[in-house]
Design a protein around this motif. Structure first.
Motif, short mmCIF file in Angstrom:
data_model
loop_
_atom_site.label_atom_id
_atom_site.label_comp_id
_atom_site.label_asym_id
_atom_site.label_seq_id
_atom_site.Cartn_x
_atom_site.Cartn_y
_atom_site.Cartn_z
N GLY A 18 -8.72 -57.65 24.43
CA GLY A 18 -8.61 -56.84 25.77
C GLY A 18 -9.11 -55.68 26.01
N GLN A 19 -10.17 -55.19 25.17
CA GLN A 19 -10.80 -54.11 25.53
C GLN A 19 -11.67 -53.85 26.59
N GLY A 20 -12.05 -54.88 27.19
CA GLY A 20 -13.07 -54.89 28.25
C GLY A 20 -14.43 -54.26 27.88
N LEU A 21 -15.28 -54.27 29.09
CA LEU A 21 -16.42 -53.53 29.07
C LEU A 21 -16.73 -52.69 30.14
N PRO A 22 -15.93 -51.71 30.25
CA PRO A 22 -16.06 -50.76 31.24
C PRO A 22 -17.41 -50.16 31.65
N PRO A 23 -17.61 -50.04 32.65
CA PRO A 23 -16.76 -49.95 34.08
C PRO A 23 -16.62 -51.35 34.62
N MET A 24 -17.79 -52.25 34.29
CA MET A 24 -17.86 -53.52 34.93
C MET A 24 -16.84 -54.41 34.87
N PHE A 25 -16.17 -54.53 33.49
CA PHE A 25 -15.28 -55.28 33.15
C PHE A 25 -14.04 -54.73 32.29
N PRO A 26 -13.13 -54.13 33.45
CA PRO A 26 -12.07 -53.30 32.81
C PRO A 26 -11.20 -53.67 31.75
N ALA A 27 -10.61 -52.79 30.85
CA ALA A 27 -9.76 -53.23 29.94
C ALA A 27 -8.53 -53.79 30.41
N LEU A 28 -7.86 -54.79 29.59
CA LEU A 28 -6.72 -55.63 30.13
C LEU A 28 -5.43 -54.88 29.05
N HIS B 148 -9.28 -67.23 25.55
CA HIS B 148 -10.59 -67.15 24.58
C HIS B 148 -11.55 -68.38 25.10
N THR B 149 -11.23 -69.12 26.25
CA THR B 149 -12.17 -69.75 26.69
C THR B 149 -12.91 -69.43 28.43
N ALA B 150 -11.69 -68.79 28.97
CA ALA B 150 -12.49 -68.50 30.29
C ALA B 150 -12.40 -67.10 30.70
N CYS B 151 -11.71 -66.11 29.50
CA CYS B 151 -11.86 -64.75 30.02
C CYS B 151 -12.59 -63.92 29.04
N VAL B 152 -12.39 -64.38 28.02
CA VAL B 152 -13.17 -63.39 26.70
C VAL B 152 -14.55 -62.76 27.08
N ALA B 153 -15.49 -63.51 27.61
CA ALA B 153 -16.66 -62.89 27.57
C ALA B 153 -16.68 -61.69 28.50
N CYS B 154 -15.89 -61.43 29.43
CA CYS B 154 -15.80 -60.35 30.16
C CYS B 154 -14.78 -59.00 29.69
N HIS B 155 -13.61 -59.61 29.43
CA HIS B 155 -12.62 -58.83 29.08
C HIS B 155 -12.38 -58.38 27.43
N GLN B 156 -13.16 -59.28 26.84
CA GLN B 156 -13.36 -59.16 25.08
C GLN B 156 -12.18 -59.58 24.55
N LYS C 71 -11.24 -60.72 42.57
CA LYS C 71 -11.14 -59.33 43.38
C LYS C 71 -12.68 -59.24 44.05
N PRO C 72 -12.62 -59.44 45.35
CA PRO C 72 -13.61 -59.56 45.97
C PRO C 72 -14.70 -58.19 45.70
N GLY C 73 -15.88 -58.55 45.64
CA GLY C 73 -16.58 -57.20 45.64
C GLY C 73 -16.98 -56.72 43.92
N THR C 74 -16.36 -57.56 43.14
CA THR C 74 -16.32 -57.39 41.69
C THR C 74 -16.84 -58.64 40.95
N ALA C 75 -16.95 -58.64 39.71
CA ALA C 75 -17.16 -59.92 38.94
C ALA C 75 -15.95 -60.68 38.58
N MET C 76 -14.93 -60.21 39.03
CA MET C 76 -13.55 -60.81 38.82
C MET C 76 -13.53 -62.32 39.60
#
Length: 239
Positions: free
Chosen positions: A158-168, A147-155, A189-194
Protein backbone atom coordinates in the motif's frame (compact mmCIF):
# COMPACT_ATOMS: atom_id res chain seq x y z
CA UNK A 1 -24.09 -13.08 -25.06
CA UNK A 2 -24.49 -10.99 -21.88
CA UNK A 3 -21.09 -12.09 -20.53
CA UNK A 4 -18.54 -9.58 -19.25
CA UNK A 5 -15.12 -9.96 -17.64
CA UNK A 6 -11.99 -7.98 -16.81
CA UNK A 7 -8.69 -9.43 -18.04
CA UNK A 8 -5.52 -8.87 -15.99
CA UNK A 9 -1.83 -9.62 -16.38
CA UNK A 10 -1.17 -13.01 -14.78
CA UNK A 11 2.63 -13.03 -14.68
CA UNK A 12 3.59 -13.20 -10.97
CA UNK A 13 5.18 -10.09 -9.46
CA UNK A 14 8.07 -12.27 -8.26
CA UNK A 15 9.07 -12.88 -11.89
CA UNK A 16 8.78 -9.20 -12.78
CA UNK A 17 11.04 -8.23 -9.87
CA UNK A 18 13.56 -10.98 -10.69
CA UNK A 19 12.85 -12.98 -7.54
CA UNK A 20 11.83 -16.03 -9.58
CA UNK A 21 12.82 -17.40 -12.99
CA UNK A 22 10.81 -16.03 -15.92
CA UNK A 23 8.00 -18.30 -17.15
CA UNK A 24 7.54 -19.53 -20.72
CA UNK A 25 5.01 -16.77 -21.51
CA UNK A 26 6.51 -14.02 -19.36
CA UNK A 27 4.37 -10.83 -19.62
CA UNK A 28 2.19 -12.53 -22.26
CA UNK A 29 -0.30 -14.27 -19.95
CA UNK A 30 -3.61 -13.19 -18.44
CA UNK A 31 -6.04 -14.53 -15.85
CA UNK A 32 -9.09 -14.41 -18.15
CA UNK A 33 -8.40 -14.66 -21.90
CA UNK A 34 -10.81 -13.54 -24.57
CA UNK A 35 -12.57 -16.68 -25.83
CA UNK A 36 -13.84 -17.04 -29.40
CA UNK A 37 -15.47 -19.88 -31.37
CA UNK A 38 -13.85 -21.30 -34.49
CA UNK A 39 -15.29 -20.47 -37.87
CA UNK A 40 -17.19 -17.37 -36.74
CA UNK A 41 -16.73 -13.88 -38.11
CA UNK A 42 -16.03 -11.81 -35.01
CA UNK A 43 -16.32 -8.02 -34.87
CA UNK A 44 -14.13 -6.10 -32.45
CA UNK A 45 -15.11 -2.69 -31.06
CA UNK A 46 -12.07 -1.02 -29.54
CA UNK A 47 -11.85 2.05 -27.31
CA UNK A 48 -9.97 3.29 -24.23
CA UNK A 49 -10.84 4.82 -20.89
CA UNK A 50 -7.58 6.70 -20.31
CA UNK A 51 -4.86 7.11 -22.98
CA UNK A 52 -4.21 5.76 -26.48
CA UNK A 53 -3.48 2.03 -26.54
CA UNK A 54 -3.40 -0.40 -29.46
CA UNK A 55 -5.07 -3.83 -29.54
CA UNK A 56 -2.71 -6.08 -31.50
CA UNK A 57 -2.78 -9.82 -32.16
CA UNK A 58 -0.30 -10.54 -34.99
CA UNK A 59 -1.76 -13.94 -35.94
CA UNK A 60 -5.14 -12.31 -36.62
CA UNK A 61 -3.61 -9.52 -38.72
CA UNK A 62 -5.55 -7.14 -36.45
CA UNK A 63 -4.05 -3.98 -34.96
CA UNK A 64 -6.42 -1.20 -33.93
CA UNK A 65 -5.74 1.89 -31.85
CA UNK A 66 -7.83 2.27 -28.71
CA UNK A 67 -8.59 5.99 -28.40
CA UNK A 68 -10.58 7.67 -25.59
CA UNK A 69 -13.88 8.99 -26.92
CA UNK A 70 -13.70 7.00 -30.17
CA UNK A 71 -14.72 3.48 -31.17
CA UNK A 72 -12.60 1.71 -33.78
CA UNK A 73 -13.60 -1.60 -35.30
CA UNK A 74 -11.96 -4.64 -36.87
CA UNK A 75 -12.87 -8.23 -37.57
CA UNK A 76 -11.36 -11.70 -37.84
CA UNK A 77 -12.30 -15.32 -38.42
CA UNK A 78 -10.17 -18.04 -36.87
CA UNK A 79 -10.55 -21.61 -38.07
CA UNK A 80 -7.82 -23.24 -35.99
CA UNK A 81 -8.36 -23.65 -32.22
CA UNK A 82 -5.53 -22.65 -29.93
CA UNK A 83 -3.96 -19.85 -27.89
CA UNK A 84 -3.08 -16.61 -29.70
CA UNK A 85 -1.04 -13.91 -27.98
CA UNK A 86 -0.53 -10.21 -28.56
CA UNK A 87 -0.01 -7.02 -26.61
CA UNK A 88 -0.53 -3.27 -26.57
CA UNK A 89 1.42 -1.83 -29.51
CA UNK A 90 1.18 1.85 -28.55
CA UNK A 91 3.60 3.51 -26.12
CA UNK A 92 0.90 4.28 -23.58
CA UNK A 93 2.79 4.93 -20.33
CA UNK A 94 4.87 3.34 -17.58
CA UNK A 95 2.99 0.02 -17.68
CA UNK A 96 3.01 -0.35 -21.47
CA UNK A 97 5.07 -3.53 -21.23
CA UNK A 98 2.54 -5.11 -18.85
CA UNK A 99 -0.51 -5.16 -21.14
CA UNK A 100 -0.73 -8.56 -22.83
CA UNK A 101 -3.62 -9.85 -24.93
CA UNK A 102 -4.50 -13.54 -24.92
CA UNK A 103 -7.22 -15.02 -27.13
CA UNK A 104 -8.29 -18.64 -26.72
CA UNK A 105 -10.11 -20.03 -29.75
CA UNK A 106 -12.28 -23.08 -29.06
CA UNK A 107 -14.23 -25.49 -31.21
CA UNK A 108 -17.89 -24.45 -31.27
CA UNK A 109 -19.07 -27.16 -28.85
CA UNK A 110 -16.31 -26.27 -26.37
CA UNK A 111 -17.13 -22.59 -26.78
CA UNK A 112 -20.79 -23.21 -25.92
CA UNK A 113 -19.70 -25.11 -22.80
CA UNK A 114 -17.43 -22.22 -21.78
CA UNK A 115 -20.25 -19.73 -22.37
CA UNK A 116 -22.69 -21.73 -20.24
CA UNK A 117 -20.12 -21.87 -17.42
CA UNK A 118 -19.58 -18.11 -17.53
CA UNK A 119 -23.33 -17.48 -17.38
CA UNK A 120 -23.62 -19.80 -14.39
CA UNK A 121 -20.78 -17.92 -12.66
CA UNK A 122 -22.56 -14.60 -13.30
CA UNK A 123 -25.76 -15.95 -11.74
CA UNK A 124 -23.81 -17.22 -8.72
CA UNK A 125 -22.15 -13.83 -8.28
CA UNK A 126 -25.55 -12.15 -8.17
CA UNK A 127 -26.53 -14.50 -5.35
CA UNK A 128 -23.35 -13.58 -3.45
CA UNK A 129 -24.39 -9.92 -3.56
CA UNK A 130 -27.31 -10.64 -1.24
CA UNK A 131 -25.24 -12.76 1.16
CA UNK A 132 -24.51 -11.45 4.66
CA UNK A 133 -20.72 -11.16 4.59
CA UNK A 134 -18.45 -10.95 7.60
CA UNK A 135 -15.53 -8.54 7.89
CA UNK A 136 -13.02 -11.40 7.68
CA UNK A 137 -14.64 -12.87 4.56
CA UNK A 138 -14.55 -9.52 2.78
CA UNK A 139 -10.93 -8.90 3.80
CA UNK A 140 -9.88 -12.31 2.48
CA UNK A 141 -11.61 -11.76 -0.86
CA UNK A 142 -10.43 -8.14 -1.00
CA UNK A 143 -6.82 -9.26 -0.60
CA UNK A 144 -7.13 -11.27 -3.83
CA UNK A 145 -8.89 -8.45 -5.69
CA UNK A 146 -6.30 -5.90 -4.59
CA UNK A 147 -3.39 -8.06 -5.70
CA UNK A 148 -5.06 -8.52 -9.08
CA UNK A 149 -6.44 -5.09 -9.93
CA UNK A 150 -4.66 -2.55 -7.70
CA UNK A 151 -1.19 -3.75 -6.76
CA UNK A 152 0.60 -2.56 -9.92
CA UNK A 153 -0.04 1.09 -9.00
CA UNK A 154 -0.50 1.11 -5.22
CA UNK A 155 2.09 -1.63 -4.54
CA UNK A 156 1.98 -4.72 -2.35
CA UNK A 157 2.21 -2.92 1.00
CA UNK A 158 0.00 0.00 0.00
CA UNK A 159 3.00 2.34 -0.24
CA UNK A 160 2.17 3.49 -3.77
CA UNK A 161 4.57 5.17 -6.18
CA UNK A 162 4.18 8.89 -5.33
CA UNK A 163 3.41 11.31 -6.77
CA UNK A 164 1.65 9.50 -9.63
CA UNK A 165 0.27 6.64 -7.55
CA UNK A 166 -0.42 7.75 -3.96
CA UNK A 167 0.03 5.49 -0.97
CA UNK A 168 -3.06 3.91 0.57
CA UNK A 169 -1.31 3.01 3.81
CA UNK A 170 -2.40 5.67 6.29
CA UNK A 171 -4.01 7.76 3.52
CA UNK A 172 -6.94 10.12 3.98
CA UNK A 173 -8.93 8.05 1.48
CA UNK A 174 -8.39 4.64 3.12
CA UNK A 175 -8.85 5.96 6.66
CA UNK A 176 -11.44 8.67 5.99
CA UNK A 177 -15.20 8.49 5.37
CA UNK A 178 -16.32 5.22 3.76
CA UNK A 179 -18.51 7.01 1.22
CA UNK A 180 -15.51 8.92 -0.14
CA UNK A 181 -13.39 5.78 -0.34
CA UNK A 182 -16.14 3.84 -2.11
CA UNK A 183 -16.80 6.72 -4.50
CA UNK A 184 -13.23 7.00 -5.74
CA UNK A 185 -12.94 3.24 -6.32
CA UNK A 186 -16.30 3.24 -8.10
CA UNK A 187 -15.90 6.45 -10.15
CA UNK A 188 -12.13 6.81 -10.41
CA UNK A 189 -10.50 10.25 -10.39
CA UNK A 190 -10.61 12.24 -13.65
CA UNK A 191 -7.29 13.64 -14.76
CA UNK A 192 -5.30 10.96 -12.94
CA UNK A 193 -4.34 7.34 -13.53
CA UNK A 194 -7.03 6.18 -11.07
CA UNK A 195 -9.50 4.18 -13.18
CA UNK A 196 -13.21 3.80 -12.47
CA UNK A 197 -13.87 0.24 -11.33
CA UNK A 198 -17.65 0.55 -11.08
CA UNK A 199 -18.17 -1.27 -14.38
CA UNK A 200 -15.06 -3.44 -14.19
CA UNK A 201 -15.55 -5.22 -10.87
CA UNK A 202 -18.61 -6.90 -9.36
CA UNK A 203 -20.47 -5.49 -6.37
CA UNK A 204 -18.86 -8.18 -4.21
CA UNK A 205 -15.32 -7.41 -5.38
CA UNK A 206 -15.70 -3.62 -4.99
CA UNK A 207 -17.03 -4.07 -1.45
CA UNK A 208 -14.24 -6.53 -0.67
CA UNK A 209 -11.36 -4.41 -1.96
CA UNK A 210 -12.56 -1.26 -0.19
CA UNK A 211 -12.95 -3.24 3.03
CA UNK A 212 -9.49 -4.73 2.59
CA UNK A 213 -7.83 -1.35 1.98
CA UNK A 214 -9.44 0.07 5.11
CA UNK A 215 -8.09 -2.77 7.24
CA UNK A 216 -4.69 -3.55 5.69
CA UNK A 217 -1.15 -2.22 6.33
CA UNK A 218 -2.04 -0.92 9.79
CA UNK A 219 -5.08 1.11 8.67
CA UNK A 220 -7.23 -1.14 10.90
CA UNK A 221 -10.44 0.88 10.66
CA UNK A 222 -12.52 -2.14 11.63
CA UNK A 223 -15.33 -1.10 9.28
CA UNK A 224 -16.62 -2.64 6.08
CA UNK A 225 -18.57 -2.00 2.90
CA UNK A 226 -21.18 -4.60 1.96
CA UNK A 227 -22.03 -5.72 -1.59
CA UNK A 228 -25.59 -4.51 -0.97
CA UNK A 229 -24.29 -0.95 -0.45
CA UNK A 230 -22.37 -1.12 -3.74
CA UNK A 231 -25.45 -2.44 -5.51
CA UNK A 232 -27.49 0.46 -4.14
CA UNK A 233 -24.85 2.87 -5.46
CA UNK A 234 -24.99 1.25 -8.90
CA UNK A 235 -28.77 1.42 -8.94
CA UNK A 236 -28.71 5.09 -7.94
CA UNK A 237 -26.15 5.85 -10.68
CA UNK A 238 -28.32 4.18 -13.34
CA UNK A 239 -31.40 6.32 -12.60
Amino acid sequence: QDVEFFSNLATPAEQIHNKEAKGEHYLLEVDKPLVLPTGAKVRFLVTSADVIHSWWVPAFAVKRDAIPGFVNEAWTRVDKPGIYRGQCAELCGKDHGFMPIVVEVKEKADYETWLAERKAEAAQLKELTSKDWTLEELKERGDKVYHTACVACHQAEGQGLPPMFPALKGSKIATGPIKDHLSIVFHGKPGTAMAAFGKQLSEVDIAAVVTYERNAWGNNKGDMVTPKEVLELKQAESK
